[in-house]
Design an enzyme around this catalytic site. Structure first.
Site, short mmCIF file in Angstrom:
data_model
loop_
_atom_site.label_atom_id
_atom_site.label_comp_id
_atom_site.label_asym_id
_atom_site.label_seq_id
_atom_site.Cartn_x
_atom_site.Cartn_y
_atom_site.Cartn_z
N PRO A 1 0.81 -1.23 0.00
CA PRO A 1 0.00 0.00 0.00
C PRO A 1 0.83 1.27 0.00
O PRO A 1 0.32 2.35 -0.28
CB PRO A 1 -0.84 -0.12 1.29
N GLU B 1 2.12 -7.50 9.36
CA GLU B 1 2.25 -6.05 9.57
C GLU B 1 3.02 -5.37 8.44
O GLU B 1 2.76 -4.24 8.09
CB GLU B 1 2.94 -5.78 10.91
N ARG C 1 -3.39 -8.88 -20.63
CA ARG C 1 -4.32 -8.55 -21.71
C ARG C 1 -3.69 -7.63 -22.76
O ARG C 1 -4.22 -7.48 -23.86
CB ARG C 1 -5.58 -7.91 -21.14
N ASP D 1 -8.83 1.38 -24.96
CA ASP D 1 -9.34 1.31 -23.59
C ASP D 1 -9.24 2.65 -22.89
O ASP D 1 -8.39 3.48 -23.21
CB ASP D 1 -8.54 0.30 -22.77
#
Length: 249
Positions: free
Chosen positions: A92, A119, A157, A172
């Site tokens: 993150p 953690e 893809r 896209d």
């Protein structure tokens, strides 16, 4: 063939993902090699533990460096020639994953994605092993497996031969710097809602112009921040300024 290896404590999570839909077809065609590896097998203790308490105290457990280094180094030792793989830490704290990053990674021969739990990671993994740290958004999940699946799907893809229509990936949303234009299919009239006449006119020049205009308009309404970096003509910028003014009046 592109090779993608995922280091995870839960390789069974990838069984369905790697065997179905676009990823499964790409694997069957020999376009990509996909493998999930349990790095617990590289633990150097009799209990096969891969985490320990953090130095300095604090809550939670920290992923140890030894099993992760061991797994990556084993993959590199088995690789025959070629360049060093991109070793990606799913975290993150990492760089936010974007379509541009997917396009960059799709040019690589070998990707190794590391999925953490607990953690956090021993900092030496970041400093001395990985080449990239990626996040799929400003939130925290229980592990890196779902983010890794997202990255893999987005990258695979883009490989030649994966999608039935090679132009699909090019048009896209985000590939052009703008959101994609609206799509319609049969029937031409559904519950009194009609497909825009230009799309059934057969005039390809007008269709392309309409699609470009709709893409600009949709981006203005939903993601105006993207327009700052988009490649636009002076005419398009003036048109957008008029549309923006109309929205506020």
């Amino acid at each position: 063939m592109m090779r993608i290896d995922v280091l995870t404590l839960f390789p069974e999570m990838f069984d369905g993902v790697f065997g179905a839909s676009i990823l499964g077809k790409a694997k069957d065609k020999g376009i990509v090699s996909l493998e999930a590896i349990n790095f617990r097998e590289y633990s150097n203790n009799k209990h096969n533990t891969v985490d320990d308490y953090p130095y300095g105290g604090g809550g939670g457990m920290v992923l140890k460096a030894e099993p992760v280094f061991g797994a990556v180094e084993d993959l590199m030792a088995k690789k025959e020639g070629g360049s060093r793989p991109r070793v990606i830490l799913m975290c993150p704290q990492g760089e936010t994953f974007t379509q541009k990053k997917a396009e960059e990674l799709a040019k690589e021969e070998h990707l190794v994605l590391i999925c953490g739990h607990y953690e956090g990671y021993d900092e030496r993994i970041r400093e001395y092993l990985v080449t990239d740290e990626l996040s799929i958004g400003d939130y925290v999940l229980t592990g890196g497996e779902i983010p890794a699946m997202t990255v893999i799907d987005s990258v695979v893809r883009l490989l030649p031969g994966v999608l039935g229509n090679e132009s699909s990936a090019v048009t896209d949303s985000y590939s052009t710097g703008l959101l994609e234009y609206p799509h319609y299919t049969r029937p031409a009239v559904f519950r009194d809602w009609e497909v825009p006449e230009v799309l059934i006119s057969g005039n390809h020049a007008k269709i392309e112009a309409w699609r470009r205009e709709q893409s600009l308009l949709r981006t203005l309404r939903r993601r105006p921040d993207l327009l700052e970096k988009a490649e636009l003509t002076d005419k398009e910028r003036k048109w957008l300024a008029t549309q923006e003014q109309n929205q506020t009046t």
